[in-house]
Design an enzyme around this catalytic site. Structure first.
Site, PDB file in Angstrom:
ATOM      1  N   CYS A 229       0.841  -1.194   0.000  1.00 29.65           N
ATOM      2  CA  CYS A 229       0.000   0.000   0.000  1.00 29.65           C
ATOM      3  C   CYS A 229       0.886   1.258   0.000  1.00 29.65           C
ATOM      4  O   CYS A 229       1.832   1.359   0.777  1.00 29.65           O
ATOM      5  CB  CYS A 229      -0.867  -0.015   1.251  1.00 29.65           C
ATOM      6  SG  CYS A 229      -1.727   1.515   1.557  1.00 29.65           S
TER       7      CYS A 229
ATOM      8  N   CYS B 178      -0.780   5.816   7.214  1.00 31.38           N
ATOM      9  CA  CYS B 178      -2.166   5.479   7.552  1.00 31.38           C
ATOM     10  C   CYS B 178      -2.259   4.798   8.918  1.00 31.38           C
ATOM     11  O   CYS B 178      -1.392   4.015   9.296  1.00 31.38           O
ATOM     12  CB  CYS B 178      -2.720   4.555   6.480  1.00 31.38           C
ATOM     13  SG  CYS B 178      -4.413   4.045   6.761  1.00 31.38           S
TER      14      CYS B 178
ATOM     15  N   CYS C 103      -3.115   0.044   9.080  1.00 37.80           N
ATOM     16  CA  CYS C 103      -2.203  -1.108   9.177  1.00 37.80           C
ATOM     17  C   CYS C 103      -0.923  -0.683   9.906  1.00 37.80           C
ATOM     18  O   CYS C 103      -0.464   0.435   9.740  1.00 37.80           O
ATOM     19  CB  CYS C 103      -1.810  -1.613   7.793  1.00 37.80           C
ATOM     20  SG  CYS C 103      -3.183  -2.283   6.844  1.00 37.80           S
TER      21      CYS C 103
ATOM     22  N   TYR D 299     -21.003 -12.981  26.536  1.00 37.01           N
ATOM     23  CA  TYR D 299     -20.585 -11.886  25.637  1.00 37.01           C
ATOM     24  C   TYR D 299     -20.913 -12.282  24.190  1.00 37.01           C
ATOM     25  O   TYR D 299     -20.045 -12.301  23.316  1.00 37.01           O
ATOM     26  CB  TYR D 299     -19.086 -11.586  25.765  1.00 37.01           C
ATOM     27  CG  TYR D 299     -18.573 -11.441  27.178  1.00 37.01           C
ATOM     28  CD1 TYR D 299     -18.566 -10.193  27.796  1.00 37.01           C
ATOM     29  CD2 TYR D 299     -18.102 -12.543  27.889  1.00 37.01           C
ATOM     30  CE1 TYR D 299     -18.081 -10.047  29.094  1.00 37.01           C
ATOM     31  CE2 TYR D 299     -17.624 -12.412  29.181  1.00 37.01           C
ATOM     32  CZ  TYR D 299     -17.614 -11.159  29.775  1.00 37.01           C
ATOM     33  OH  TYR D 299     -17.126 -11.033  31.056  1.00 37.01           O
TER      34      TYR D 299
ATOM     35  N   ASP E  93     -16.327 -14.744  25.296  1.00 33.70           N
ATOM     36  CA  ASP E  93     -15.672 -13.941  24.244  1.00 33.70           C
ATOM     37  C   ASP E  93     -15.740 -12.472  24.665  1.00 33.70           C
ATOM     38  O   ASP E  93     -16.433 -11.671  24.058  1.00 33.70           O
ATOM     39  CB  ASP E  93     -16.400 -14.175  22.913  1.00 33.70           C
ATOM     40  CG  ASP E  93     -15.753 -13.438  21.751  1.00 33.70           C
ATOM     41  OD1 ASP E  93     -14.672 -12.838  21.931  1.00 33.70           O
ATOM     42  OD2 ASP E  93     -16.334 -13.452  20.650  1.00 33.70           O
TER      43      ASP E  93
ATOM     44  N   CYS F  53      -9.623 -11.212  22.436  1.00 36.60           N
ATOM     45  CA  CYS F  53      -8.980 -10.281  21.502  1.00 36.60           C
ATOM     46  C   CYS F  53      -7.805  -9.563  22.171  1.00 36.60           C
ATOM     47  O   CYS F  53      -7.212  -8.675  21.575  1.00 36.60           O
ATOM     48  CB  CYS F  53      -9.996  -9.280  20.968  1.00 36.60           C
ATOM     49  SG  CYS F  53     -10.862  -8.399  22.255  1.00 36.60           S
TER      50      CYS F  53
HETATM   51  N1  SAH Z   1     -19.120 -13.237  20.601  1.00 39.50           N
HETATM   52  C1  SAH Z   1     -19.477 -12.157  19.705  1.00 39.50           C
HETATM   53  C2  SAH Z   1     -19.064 -10.768  20.170  1.00 39.50           C
HETATM   54  C3  SAH Z   1     -17.862 -10.633  21.020  1.00 39.50           C
HETATM   55  S1  SAH Z   1     -17.352  -8.964  21.281  1.00 39.50           S
HETATM   56  C4  SAH Z   1     -18.968 -12.461  18.316  1.00 39.50           C
HETATM   57  O1  SAH Z   1     -18.161 -13.362  18.105  1.00 39.50           O
HETATM   58  O2  SAH Z   1     -19.387 -11.800  17.371  1.00 39.50           O
HETATM   59  C5  SAH Z   1     -17.679  -8.758  22.996  1.00 39.50           C
HETATM   60  C6  SAH Z   1     -19.122  -8.458  23.318  1.00 39.50           C
HETATM   61  O3  SAH Z   1     -19.257  -8.332  24.719  1.00 39.50           O
HETATM   62  C7  SAH Z   1     -19.661  -7.161  22.740  1.00 39.50           C
HETATM   63  O4  SAH Z   1     -20.795  -7.443  21.976  1.00 39.50           O
HETATM   64  C8  SAH Z   1     -20.022  -6.298  23.979  1.00 39.50           C
HETATM   65  O5  SAH Z   1     -21.177  -5.523  23.779  1.00 39.50           O
HETATM   66  C9  SAH Z   1     -20.260  -7.366  25.012  1.00 39.50           C
HETATM   67  N2  SAH Z   1     -20.093  -6.998  26.442  1.00 39.50           N
HETATM   68  C10 SAH Z   1     -19.235  -6.116  26.981  1.00 39.50           C
HETATM   69  N3  SAH Z   1     -19.294  -6.161  28.325  1.00 39.50           N
HETATM   70  C11 SAH Z   1     -20.218  -7.091  28.651  1.00 39.50           C
HETATM   71  C12 SAH Z   1     -20.700  -7.615  29.897  1.00 39.50           C
HETATM   72  N4  SAH Z   1     -20.250  -7.175  31.077  1.00 39.50           N
HETATM   73  N5  SAH Z   1     -21.623  -8.588  29.844  1.00 39.50           N
HETATM   74  C13 SAH Z   1     -22.081  -9.059  28.654  1.00 39.50           C
HETATM   75  N6  SAH Z   1     -21.660  -8.601  27.455  1.00 39.50           N
HETATM   76  C14 SAH Z   1     -20.730  -7.635  27.454  1.00 39.50           C
END
Ligand code: SAH
Length: 457
Positions: free
Chosen positions: A79, A85, A88, A317, A386, A413
């Site tokens: 790029c 930028c 990346c 989550y 997650d 993440c």
């Molecule tokens: N598992 C999903 C999203 C994961 S991202 C996927 O794979 O697409 C993390 C998520 O946790 C987000 O949607 C956020 O809104 C949510 N979140 C953040 N704090 C939270 C909490 N205390 N309890 C429940 N959800 C929460």
């Protein structure tokens, strides 16, 4: 500034340094006489000459002057604006080098923060074609001398004018071309974030990997856009455009999208698939941005869950229920919990359109809902978490330990908070079985990790 006797590096002096690591923003990290310097553009394994430009108490910043010995993984970014930028950080590192770096990063953090010395982190699962993977793009619109549409430069809100992106969908170029022409033809004002004036703020696009459908959304600081008929005609002519909408955002904020959408033409939601599951995506819905690697990640999570059809599963989550629905195909019953209410609405809708009846969703904090439901008698055999970057809440971890599921699948993440939470779980009756990094964001420093934990008691 007064010279500190304990700091072996002086501002503006030149030093030769061996680069050992990469920082969160892609900078090379090394030591000069035991003192840490961050140097943008330098890579691990390289010997570089730098000028100290900022010297703080515990670390400083250097400017790269010369690469004395180059890394075998150094490559010319594909790029043209990669250096400036903000999107990346690692385009100067070969893809193989990026994957190795991500594996090592997770391995190091597992040992340092998690105390997990005996765990062998699996090689990071990368993409065959690590380009043009993003299904979502957000282009800021602004003006200096000329109209600028493109991306924010690193550490700033200056817009680099471009319609090319190595990690975005190629169709965006067409969409930008049309909208740029429209703004110029009708002399429409664009947003000035300092003065909080001007109409067009951002162009946001979503594309479906599997169906090719595209949603084009124009974010405006106002309630209407003039001459939309002309704009609609021009955008409709681009192959794949299935919906065109406005998003109202009149707040003085860095948040890109406001809460309200007005459809100008076409479908309110585009459709995409993860595996066999169908998802409807509105401009406001959360959806994983790398559709190919999402499938890789979820398949691994599903494998680690080890479902036979008899299990009760929690998906904590859960967002719009993507993992929950993936699991529901192989489990007896899945419960999902998520704090954002519209996401749960999407999750329920997604269950419906896929004919899935064994998934139930709750709005609320995972650390509140899961303990409550446990008291009411919901005990899971497998729990998937997650969480966002800050990791799991302590109260949730306590409940996991109390509930003692056979397996926990932790999707993360942020390897640092992952390692912290794993340490706790390992101290309270679980063992780490597999640690698998997945490259969801090639050319950036982000790394996603999925971990399988087994109950040992
Ligand atoms: N598992 C999903 C999203 C994961 S991202 C996927 O794979 O697409 C993390 C998520 O946790 C987000 O949607 C956020 O809104 C949510 N979140 C953040 N704090 C939270 C909490 N205390 N309890 C429940 N959800 C929460």
């Amino acid at each position: 500034m007064k010279k500190d006797r304990n700091i072996p590096v002086e501002k503006n002096k030149h030093y030769v340094m061996q680069v050992e690591d990469i920082g969160v923003n892609g900078e090379g990290i090394g030591k000069v006489k035991g003192y840490t310097l961050f140097v943008e553009g330098a890579l691990p394994g390289e010997e570089v000459e730098v000028r100290a430009v900022k010297v703080k108490k515990n670390f400083g910043y250097g400017k790269l002057l010369k690469i004395i010995r180059s890394s075998e993984h150094r490559k010319e970014p594909s790029c043209a604006i990669a250096k400036r930028c903000g999107g990346c950080q690692l385009q100067h590192l070969s893809y193989e080098g990026q994957l190795q770096y991500k594996t090592k990063k997770v391995q190091d953090i597992m040992e340092r923060i998690g105390g997990l010395k005996d765990i062998k982190v699996l090689p990071t699962l990368g993409m065959d074609e690590p380009y043009h993977y993003r299904n979502k793009a957000q282009f800021p619109v602004g003006k200096t001398e000329d109209l600028n549409i493109g991306f924010y430069a690193r550490r700033s809100h200056d817009i680099i004018n471009t319609d090319e992106c190595e990690i975005g969908h190629p169709i965006n170029k067409e969409i930008i071309r049309v909208i740029k022409g429209f703004i110029k033809a009708f002399d429409i004002s664009v947003y000035d974030e300092v003065k909080h004036r001007g109409l067009i703020r951002h162009i946001v696009t979503r594309t479906s990997h599997h169906t090719g459908e595209i949603m084009a959304c124009i974010v405006i600081n106002g309630r209407s856009l003039p001459n939309t008929v002309t704009l609609i005609e021009a955008l409709k002519a681009i192959e794949g455009v299935a919906g065109i909408c406005l998003n109202y955002n009149q707040e003085k904020t860095n948040v890109i999208l406001g809460k309200e959408i007005k459809m100008l033409w076409g479908k309110e939601k585009i459709v995409d698939y993860i595996g066999d599951l169908k998802f409807e995506i509105s401009p406001l819905s959360f959806f994983q941005v790398n559709p190919i690697q999402t499938e890789v990640l979820y398949n691994r999570a599903l494998e680690y869950a080890g479902l036979t059809g008899e299990e009760v599963v929690w998906d904590a989550y859960c967002g719009i229920g993507t993992i929950s629905l993936f699991l529901a195909q192989k489990a007896k019953q899945v419960y999902g919990v998520e704090i954002v209410e519209p996401a749960i609405k999407d999750a329920r809708n997604n269950a419906d359109i896929n004919g899935i009846t064994n998934a139930e969703f709750f709005v609320g904090k995972a650390e509140v809902i899961i303990p409550e439901k446990y008291v009411e008698g919901i005990k899971a055999d497998v729990i998937v978490v997650d969480p966002p970057r800050k990791g799991c809440d302590g109260k949730l971890l306590n409940t996991l330990v109390e509930m003692a599921p056979k397996r926990i699948v932790y999707v993360s993440c942020d390897p640092a908070t992952l390692a912290r939470d794993l340490k706790y779980l390992v101290e309270h009756g679980f063992e780490v079985d597999q640690v698998q990094p997945v490259d969801m964001f090639p050319h950036t420093t982000h790394v996603e990790t999925v971990v399988k934990l087994n109950l040992t008691l």
